[in-house]
Design a protein around this motif. Structure first.
Motif, PDB file in Angstrom:
ATOM      1  N   UNK A 402     -15.822  -5.127  12.088  1.00 52.11           N
ATOM      2  CA  UNK A 402     -15.844  -4.400  11.215  1.00 52.11           C
ATOM      3  C   UNK A 402     -14.842  -3.572  11.775  1.00 52.11           C
ATOM      4  N   UNK A 403     -13.976  -3.164  11.177  1.00 52.88           N
ATOM      5  CA  UNK A 403     -12.361  -1.840  11.266  1.00 52.88           C
ATOM      6  C   UNK A 403     -12.608  -1.436  10.182  1.00 52.88           C
ATOM      7  N   UNK A 404     -14.654  -0.767   9.966  1.00 49.23           N
ATOM      8  CA  UNK A 404     -14.175   0.038   9.257  1.00 49.23           C
ATOM      9  C   UNK A 404     -15.202   1.358   9.843  1.00 49.23           C
ATOM     10  N   UNK A 405     -15.969   0.574  11.446  1.00 51.46           N
ATOM     11  CA  UNK A 405     -16.891   1.025  12.387  1.00 51.46           C
ATOM     12  C   UNK A 405     -15.953   1.502  13.672  1.00 51.46           C
ATOM     13  N   UNK A 406     -15.155   0.279  14.083  1.00 50.57           N
ATOM     14  CA  UNK A 406     -14.717   0.174  15.242  1.00 50.57           C
ATOM     15  C   UNK A 406     -12.958   0.150  15.088  1.00 50.57           C
TER      16      UNK A 406
END
Length: 432
Positions: A402-406
């Motif tokens: 998830x590119x929002x988280x990492x």
């Protein structure tokens, strides 16, 4: 002698309906308390239902293959020495939301059975069209009111004909959809025949159970989180050689650890160094929640569809214990006996596409998780080794995150750590 109905209980995990798979009893059978009477399929698992009473089965309301909502009756018992209840309604499926206001709920049965000393009474059903004199009939529960009213046999017939009941106007009492309403749509009278205009070479498969739950989850995941993937192809010959030695060692021979167990252990070690991948996005609170535990999901292909049972606190297990847990959950999942509670709460997932002979793939995140690791097939192929070309065991790892988280740096560092352990198991000594 009193007649008591047994309604489909709340199976937990937000499940509002189940499909009856099989009856374990027949009309006229005498059953004991907690004896298994039926097997139902939820969107997550097969569940056995134990009897809440001792008595004689007097009626089966539902046929196998029919979907039943929570609170709808499954069967009726004749019970000795109980306070008589109202006679069952003549139709197999009364409308929801007709229980009296002061009726006690059905006992929660799944997994434990009814308590022998329980004195609770099941909710009584009012006859169609009649509200209890003491109180008006309550409205249907939130989330169920939109479900079209139809008896279980009519629901089954609609599925066989490929008819969406939401598009049908019921002409029966209080809008009940009848068989005649389905016949009026000019659908074929013989179940299994194609609808008008459909090809005879087409097969229609109802979307339900695990397939429906998986489809819903994948749509939520794909459109709810920006996903990216990173790839790593490595020489895992040291790990495959280690697995052979472990299987011959007296301390680990019984556990028979395989490559997947080593990957799971490597993942847990790598998460200590990159905890950003062991997290979830809390949209309501606008927070990222990092977990200091690893509830590891293992994707398992079963005859019912894809399931992801979860190993709780996998980071605290030894390699042998991880191997045993993976083998146990896979066997339980294939048998369709995974409890719904064991299919939720994961923090990260591994999917082993290599068992199907696939080199790599880009998996979709399990909703609520920040990462999923795909493990490809081990291939014996030429590879650079110590300055020369040699035949080595090579596999590809793919991490979707998830590119929002990492970000890419964190995801790449995590994947490199997993690969480092598999390429050189002795590297663990420098990582923990």
């Amino acid at each position: 002698m009193a007649v008591k109905d047994f309604a489909l209980p709340d199976l937990g995990e937000g499940l509002t309906e189940s499909e009856l798979v099989a009856w374990k009893v027949a009309v006229g059978d005498t059953v004991q308390l907690n004896q298994i009477v039926a097997e139902v399929e939820t969107a997550k698992a097969l569940v056995e239902l134990p009897a809440p009473y001792e008595g004689r089965v007097s009626r089966l309301y539902v046929e196998p293959g029919v979907t039943v909502a929570v609170g709808e009756p499954l069967l009726a018992f004749e019970v000795e020495g109980a306070t008589p209840t109202e006679e069952p309604a003549p139709t197999p499926e009364p409308s929801r939301g007709t229980a009296t206001a002061d009726a006690a709920p059905e006992p929660t049965l799944v997994g434990y059975g009814a308590r022998p000393d329980s004195t609770s009474r099941p909710a009584r059903r009012a006859r169609p069209g009649l509200a209890p004199a003491s109180a008006p009939a309550p409205s249907a529960p939130v989330g169920l009111a939109e479900r079209p009213r139809a008896t279980p046999p009519v629901r089954k017939l609609a599925r066989e004909r490929g008819i969406d009941l939401a598009t049908v106007t019921g002409t029966g009492e209080r809008g009940l959809i009848t068989r005649q309403d389905l016949d009026a749509l000019a659908a074929p009278a013989v179940p299994g025949e194609p609808r008008p205009g459909a090809s005879a070479r087409e097969k229609r498969i109802p979307i339900r159970g695990v397939r429906k739950a998986t489809a819903d989850a994948m749509v939520r995941s794909a459109f709810g989180a920006p996903q990216a993937s990173v790839f790593l192809t490595i020489d895992v010959t040291p790990t495959t050689e280690l697995v052979e030695r472990l299987r011959a060692h007296r301390d680990t021979a019984d556990a028979r650890p395989g490559l997947l167990a080593v990957v799971a252990k490597a993942l847990c070690i790598a998460l200590r160094r990159t905890p950003e991948l062991n997290a979830r996005w809390d949209d309501a609170a606008q927070e990222i929640v990092q977990c200091d535990y690893v509830h590891l999901g293992i994707a398992a292909a079963t005859p019912r569809g894809l399931l992801v049972p979860v190993i709780r606190d996998a980071d605290g297990l030894s390699l042998a214990d991880l191997a045993g847990a993976i083998r146990s959950l896979a066997e339980t999942a294939r048998a369709g006996r995974t409890p719904p509670a064991e299919l939720v709460g994961g923090t990260i997932t591994i999917t082993n596409v290599g068992v199907f002979g696939v080199d790599a793939g880009t998996p979709i995140l399990t909703p609520g998780e920040a990462a999923i690791l795909a493990v490809g097939a081990v291939r014996r192929q030429p590879w650079e080794h110590r300055g020369e070309i040699a035949l080595r065991d090579v596999l590809t790892l793919v991490l979707t995150f998830d590119h929002r988280i990492a970000d890419g740096e964190q995801a790449s560092r995590f994947l490199a750590d997993v690969g480092r352990v598999l390429a050189d198991p002795a590297a663990v000594l420098t990582m923990i």
